[in-house]
Motif scaffolding. Sequence first.
Motif, PDB file in Angstrom:
ATOM      1  N   ILE A  22      17.471  -6.976  -1.356  1.00  6.44           N
ATOM      2  CA  ILE A  22      16.791  -7.901  -2.262  1.00  6.44           C
ATOM      3  C   ILE A  22      15.312  -7.971  -1.885  1.00  6.44           C
ATOM      4  O   ILE A  22      14.427  -7.898  -2.736  1.00  6.44           O
ATOM      5  N   GLY A  23      15.033  -8.119  -0.601  1.00  8.83           N
ATOM      6  CA  GLY A  23      13.648  -8.177  -0.130  1.00  8.83           C
ATOM      7  C   GLY A  23      12.890  -6.902  -0.411  1.00  8.83           C
ATOM      8  O   GLY A  23      11.723  -6.929  -0.818  1.00  8.83           O
ATOM      9  N   LEU A  24      13.529  -5.762  -0.204  1.00 10.18           N
ATOM     10  CA  LEU A  24      12.863  -4.485  -0.476  1.00 10.18           C
ATOM     11  C   LEU A  24      12.573  -4.324  -1.963  1.00 10.18           C
ATOM     12  O   LEU A  24      11.540  -3.767  -2.343  1.00 10.18           O
ATOM     13  N   GLU A  35       8.654  -4.059  -6.449  1.00  8.87           N
ATOM     14  CA  GLU A  35       8.076  -4.594  -7.674  1.00  8.87           C
ATOM     15  C   GLU A  35       6.678  -5.148  -7.436  1.00  8.87           C
ATOM     16  O   GLU A  35       5.814  -5.046  -8.300  1.00  8.87           O
ATOM     17  N   GLN A  36       6.443  -5.704  -6.253  1.00  8.48           N
ATOM     18  CA  GLN A  36       5.110  -6.191  -5.910  1.00  8.48           C
ATOM     19  C   GLN A  36       4.132  -5.015  -5.835  1.00  8.48           C
ATOM     20  O   GLN A  36       3.021  -5.095  -6.351  1.00  8.48           O
ATOM     21  N   GLU A  37       4.547  -3.925  -5.208  1.00  6.72           N
ATOM     22  CA  GLU A  37       3.694  -2.741  -5.110  1.00  6.72           C
ATOM     23  C   GLU A  37       3.425  -2.146  -6.489  1.00  6.72           C
ATOM     24  O   GLU A  37       2.312  -1.720  -6.781  1.00  6.72           O
ATOM     25  N   GLY A  64      16.637 -21.090   0.027  1.00 12.67           N
ATOM     26  CA  GLY A  64      15.463 -20.558   0.699  1.00 12.67           C
ATOM     27  C   GLY A  64      14.868 -19.420  -0.093  1.00 12.67           C
ATOM     28  O   GLY A  64      15.180 -19.240  -1.275  1.00 12.67           O
ATOM     29  N   GLU A  65      14.012 -18.670   0.563  1.00  6.74           N
ATOM     30  CA  GLU A  65      13.335 -17.549  -0.072  1.00  6.74           C
ATOM     31  C   GLU A  65      13.467 -16.306   0.791  1.00  6.74           C
ATOM     32  O   GLU A  65      13.326 -16.375   2.013  1.00  6.74           O
ATOM     33  N   ILE A  66      13.717 -15.192   0.143  1.00  7.31           N
ATOM     34  CA  ILE A  66      13.639 -13.894   0.807  1.00  7.31           C
ATOM     35  C   ILE A  66      12.287 -13.336   0.413  1.00  7.31           C
ATOM     36  O   ILE A  66      11.969 -13.236  -0.781  1.00  7.31           O
ATOM     37  N   ALA A  67      11.478 -13.025   1.411  1.00 14.06           N
ATOM     38  CA  ALA A  67      10.111 -12.569   1.176  1.00 14.06           C
ATOM     39  C   ALA A  67       9.922 -11.176   1.760  1.00 14.06           C
ATOM     40  O   ALA A  67      10.626 -10.776   2.676  1.00 14.06           O
ATOM     41  N   CYS A  68       8.940 -10.481   1.222  1.00 13.49           N
ATOM     42  CA  CYS A  68       8.641  -9.135   1.678  1.00 13.49           C
ATOM     43  C   CYS A  68       7.134  -8.958   1.817  1.00 13.49           C
ATOM     44  O   CYS A  68       6.370  -9.500   1.022  1.00 13.49           O
ATOM     45  N   ALA A  69       6.736  -8.224   2.823  1.00 18.37           N
ATOM     46  CA  ALA A  69       5.335  -7.869   3.027  1.00 18.37           C
ATOM     47  C   ALA A  69       5.276  -6.443   3.534  1.00 18.37           C
ATOM     48  O   ALA A  69       6.178  -5.997   4.238  1.00 18.37           O
TER      49      ALA A  69
END
Length: 136
Positions: free
Chosen positions: A121-123, A128-130, A57-62
């Motif tokens: 991991i999500g954080l 990195e996205q930010e 699956g995927e661990i996602a962050c928003a």
Amino acid sequence: MRINMSRWLIAVASIVMIGCSSGNTENDLYGSGYIVVSEQTWSKDYTTPYPFTVPEGEIACASNPSFGREVFFHPKGYTDESYVGTPLNKAAVDGLKLSRLTPNAPHSVKEGADLNEAVQIGLKVCDEQEDELANY
């Protein structure tokens, strides 16, 4: 300032669903909104037992302006915007409550699983996205 809820949900879904089509290592997937995890490779990269009831699956962050960074798990095959993943941290739970959404992706977290590493991991994905967005 009043936030249009449907626009907010679309923005959050867009952030969560941003993907990286190239990259062969997990580090290449950080910063793209999610990281793919699997039961087969988990023990090579992480110290806690694999916490999910599906093999991949995927661990996602928003980022949620009200609650902070929300971390979710989406089983493989249930990652498009019609599915709401399993919340892994309090911010994700609170964001879903505010949005009146319920997780609808089948499968989730093993009973008694330690989610600390999955949340971290999500954080990291969010960090990195930010950073990536700040460089634009």
